[in-house]
Design an enzyme around this catalytic site. Structure first.
Site, PDB file in Angstrom:
ATOM      1  N   PRO A 152       0.773  -1.245   0.000  1.00  0.00           N
ATOM      2  CA  PRO A 152       0.000   0.000   0.000  1.00  0.00           C
ATOM      3  C   PRO A 152       0.807   1.299   0.000  1.00  0.00           C
ATOM      4  CG  PRO A 152      -0.058  -1.045   2.156  1.00  0.00           C
ATOM      5  CD  PRO A 152       0.766  -1.931   1.290  1.00  0.00           C
ATOM      6  N   ASP A 189       1.274   1.383 -12.074  1.00  0.00           N
ATOM      7  CA  ASP A 189      -0.009   2.070 -11.851  1.00  0.00           C
ATOM      8  C   ASP A 189       0.145   3.316 -10.988  1.00  0.00           C
ATOM      9  OD1 ASP A 189      -1.495   0.268 -13.194  1.00  0.00           O
ATOM     10  OD2 ASP A 189      -2.260  -0.786 -11.439  1.00  0.00           O
ATOM     11  N   LYS A 237      -4.375   4.302 -13.554  1.00  0.00           N
ATOM     12  CA  LYS A 237      -5.817   4.367 -13.765  1.00  0.00           C
ATOM     13  C   LYS A 237      -6.429   5.101 -12.592  1.00  0.00           C
ATOM     14  CE  LYS A 237      -6.345  -0.039 -14.578  1.00  0.00           C
ATOM     15  NZ  LYS A 237      -7.166  -1.218 -14.498  1.00  0.00           N
ATOM     16  N   GLY A 274      -0.306  -1.462  -7.072  1.00  0.00           N
ATOM     17  CA  GLY A 274      -0.433  -1.144  -5.649  1.00  0.00           C
ATOM     18  C   GLY A 274      -1.081  -2.305  -4.898  1.00  0.00           C
ATOM     19  N   ASP A 331      -2.132  -5.677  -3.496  1.00  0.00           N
ATOM     20  CA  ASP A 331      -2.039  -7.020  -4.045  1.00  0.00           C
ATOM     21  C   ASP A 331      -2.774  -7.005  -5.387  1.00  0.00           C
ATOM     22  OD1 ASP A 331      -1.956 -10.230  -2.829  1.00  0.00           O
ATOM     23  OD2 ASP A 331      -3.112  -9.778  -4.623  1.00  0.00           O
ATOM     24  N   THR A 389      -2.221  -6.129   0.893  1.00  0.00           N
ATOM     25  CA  THR A 389      -3.342  -5.355   0.377  1.00  0.00           C
ATOM     26  C   THR A 389      -3.659  -4.191   1.320  1.00  0.00           C
ATOM     27  OG1 THR A 389      -5.553  -5.547  -0.551  1.00  0.00           O
ATOM     28  CG2 THR A 389      -5.143  -6.800   1.469  1.00  0.00           C
ATOM     29  N   ALA A 390      -4.289  -3.146   0.758  1.00  0.00           N
ATOM     30  CA  ALA A 390      -4.578  -1.935   1.540  1.00  0.00           C
ATOM     31  C   ALA A 390      -5.336  -2.264   2.830  1.00  0.00           C
ATOM     32  CB  ALA A 390      -5.376  -0.952   0.688  1.00  0.00           C
ATOM     33  N   MET A 447     -12.353   1.802  -2.764  1.00  0.00           N
ATOM     34  CA  MET A 447     -12.934   2.677  -3.793  1.00  0.00           C
ATOM     35  C   MET A 447     -14.319   3.183  -3.377  1.00  0.00           C
ATOM     36  SD  MET A 447     -11.682   0.690  -7.228  1.00  0.00           S
ATOM     37  CE  MET A 447     -11.569  -0.975  -6.599  1.00  0.00           C
TER      38      MET A 447
HETATM   39  N1  SAH Z   1      -4.958  -3.859  -5.358  1.00  0.00           N
HETATM   40  C1  SAH Z   1      -5.061  -2.831  -4.365  1.00  0.00           C
HETATM   41  C2  SAH Z   1      -6.419  -2.159  -4.389  1.00  0.00           C
HETATM   42  C3  SAH Z   1      -6.729  -1.412  -5.671  1.00  0.00           C
HETATM   43  S1  SAH Z   1      -8.294  -0.672  -5.648  1.00  0.00           S
HETATM   44  C4  SAH Z   1      -4.789  -3.446  -2.993  1.00  0.00           C
HETATM   45  O1  SAH Z   1      -4.697  -4.664  -2.856  1.00  0.00           O
HETATM   46  O2  SAH Z   1      -4.649  -2.674  -2.038  1.00  0.00           O
HETATM   47  C5  SAH Z   1      -7.901   0.970  -5.176  1.00  0.00           C
HETATM   48  C6  SAH Z   1      -8.446   1.287  -3.796  1.00  0.00           C
HETATM   49  O3  SAH Z   1      -7.637   0.666  -2.802  1.00  0.00           O
HETATM   50  C7  SAH Z   1      -8.425   2.759  -3.440  1.00  0.00           C
HETATM   51  O4  SAH Z   1      -9.526   3.438  -3.986  1.00  0.00           O
HETATM   52  C8  SAH Z   1      -8.478   2.694  -1.944  1.00  0.00           C
HETATM   53  O5  SAH Z   1      -9.793   2.416  -1.506  1.00  0.00           O
HETATM   54  C9  SAH Z   1      -7.627   1.473  -1.643  1.00  0.00           C
HETATM   55  N2  SAH Z   1      -6.216   1.835  -1.373  1.00  0.00           N
HETATM   56  C10 SAH Z   1      -5.143   1.364  -2.010  1.00  0.00           C
HETATM   57  N3  SAH Z   1      -3.999   1.860  -1.482  1.00  0.00           N
HETATM   58  C11 SAH Z   1      -4.391   2.675  -0.477  1.00  0.00           C
HETATM   59  C12 SAH Z   1      -3.689   3.480   0.465  1.00  0.00           C
HETATM   60  N4  SAH Z   1      -2.356   3.559   0.462  1.00  0.00           N
HETATM   61  N5  SAH Z   1      -4.415   4.183   1.368  1.00  0.00           N
HETATM   62  C13 SAH Z   1      -5.760   4.096   1.397  1.00  0.00           C
HETATM   63  N6  SAH Z   1      -6.472   3.362   0.529  1.00  0.00           N
HETATM   64  C14 SAH Z   1      -5.808   2.646  -0.384  1.00  0.00           C
END
Ligand code: SAH
Length: 277
Positions: free
Chosen positions: A27, A50, A72, A103, A105, A133-134, A184
Site C-alpha cells: 500500500p 499504476d 488508472k 499497488g 495485491d 493489500t490496503a 474505492m
Molecule cells: N490492489 C489494491 C487495491 C486497488 S483498488 C490493494 O490490494 O490494495 C484501489 C483502492 O484501494 C483505493 O480506492 C483505496 O480504496 C484502496 N487503497 C489502495 N492503497 C491505499 C492506500 N495507500 N491508502 C488508502 N487506501 C488505499
C-alpha cells in the site's frame, strides 16, 4: 520514452517470449514490499506501473530500467485495461521481460487476474508475486485490527466501484456483525451509510477513513456510521482512501487514549526527575 522503447526492443529482441511478472507492491511504504517483490523490481529492465504505486516505491526502480506509467485514476483513465493487456503482451512477445507493478495485491481489486488470464491465453508465462493489500496494511498502520476477540470474528473486503451497476447485498453486509473494509468507496459514502443503516446496522457503529495509508501522508479519521460523509467533507479526504466499518475501530481509539496517557506519564516522570535532580 517511445524511442527508448524502440532501442530496448531492438537490443533485446530475442526470439524467445519474455515473462511478465505481476508484482503486488503493497500500500505505499517501501518497507512493506516482500523480498521477492523487491528483487523483481531491482532486476527489472522494463517496468509498467499504476498510479497506486507510491513515489517511495517508484524511487526504488533501477535508474537504467525503462518505465511506462499506465495509471488508472478514477475518472481519467490514461490507458484502458484492454490497452494495458495489449502493451504487456506486445513487449513480452518481443522478447522483453516485463515487471508489472501494482499497488497493494494485484489479485485484490487490482485486475491482476485479468492480465494473467489474457497473457496466459496468448502463451505468455506469468509469475505473480502477492503484496500486502490496503485492507491489511492501512488498518494496521492505523492501529485497527481486522479481527479482534469479542469484537469481530471475521472481515469482508468489498469494492464500491462497479463498471455498470453496483451489486452489493447490503442486507447481508449489515447483518454480518464483522469488520467491513470498503475499497474505492470515497464517492459513495452517502450510499454506503444509508444502505447499511436501512438494513439494520446501528448508526453508532464505529467507522474509520484512512487516506494515503502506509505513506508519510497517511491521515486517519474516526467517527460513527451516520457521520461517514461528514467526516469525508470535513477533512476533505482524497483518494486513495479506505473505509473501515465495525467495532474494531474502537481499538484505534483506545490506542490513541493509551498513547496519550503514556506520553503524559513520561512527561511527568521527566518533570519529577528535573525537580529532584
Ligand atoms: N490492489 C489494491 C487495491 C486497488 S483498488 C490493494 O490490494 O490494495 C484501489 C483502492 O484501494 C483505493 O480506492 C483505496 O480504496 C484502496 N487503497 C489502495 N492503497 C491505499 C492506500 N495507500 N491508502 C488508502 N487506501 C488505499
Amino acid at each position: 520514452m517511445k524511442s527508448d522503447m524502440k532501442t530496448m526492443l531492438s537490443s533485446t529482441a530475442l526470439n524467445a517470449t519474455g515473462i511478465v511478472t505481476l508484482v503486488g507492491a503493497g500500500p505505499g511504504d517501501p518497507d512493506l514490499l516482500t523480498v521477492k517483490a523487491l528483487r523483481a523490481i531491482q532486476n527489472a529492465r522494463f517496468i509498467v506501473f499504476d498510479n497506486l504505486v507510491s513515489a517511495d516505491i517508484r524511487a526504488l526502480f533501477p535508474a537504467e530500467a525503462k518505465t511506462l506509467y499506465v495509471g488508472k485514476a478514477k475518472g481519467h483513465h490514461s490507458a484502458t485495461q484492454d490497452e494495458i493487456n495489449q502493451i504487456l503482451a506486445k513487449y513480452a512477445q518481443s522478447g522483453v521481460n516485463v515487471v508489472r507493478v501494482k499497488g497493494g495485491d494485484g489479485f485484490v481489486f487490482g485486475r491482476g487476474a485479468e492480465e494473467m488470464l489474457y497473457l496466459t491465453k496468448k502463451g505468455i508465462k506469468v509469475d505473480v508475486i502477492p503484496g500486502i493489500t490496503a485492507a491489511s496494511g492501512c488498518t494496521t498502520y492505523a492501529n485497527i485490527p481486522l479481527t479482534h476477540r469479542g469484537l469481530a470474528q471475521g472481515c469482508t473486503f468489498i469494492t464500491a466501484h462497479a463498471d455498470k451497476q453496483l451489486s452489493v447485498n447490503w442486507s447481508a453486509l449489515a447483518q454480518l456483525n464483522q469488520t467491513l473494509v470498503i475499497y474505492m468507496g470515497l464517492s459513495k459514502t452517502d450510499l454506503i451509510s444509508a444502505e447499511l443503516m436501512a438494513h439494520g446496522m446501528s448508526s453508532d457503529t464505529p467507522v474509520a477513513m484512512i487516506e494515503n495509508g502506509c505513506t508519510a501522508q497517511q491521515r486517519v479519521f474516526t467517527g460513527v456510521l451516520s457521520e461517514l460523509s461528514q467526516i469525508k467533507t470535513q477533512h476533505q479526504i482524497q483518494s486513495p482512501a479506505l473505509i473501515v466499518i465495525g467495532e474494531v475501530v474502537s481499538v484505534a481509539n483506545q490506542m490513541e487514549w493509551l498513547q496519550q496517557l503514556s506520553q503524559r506519564a513520561q512527561a511527568s516522570e521527566h518533570q519529577a526527575f528535573r525537580l529532584t535532580a
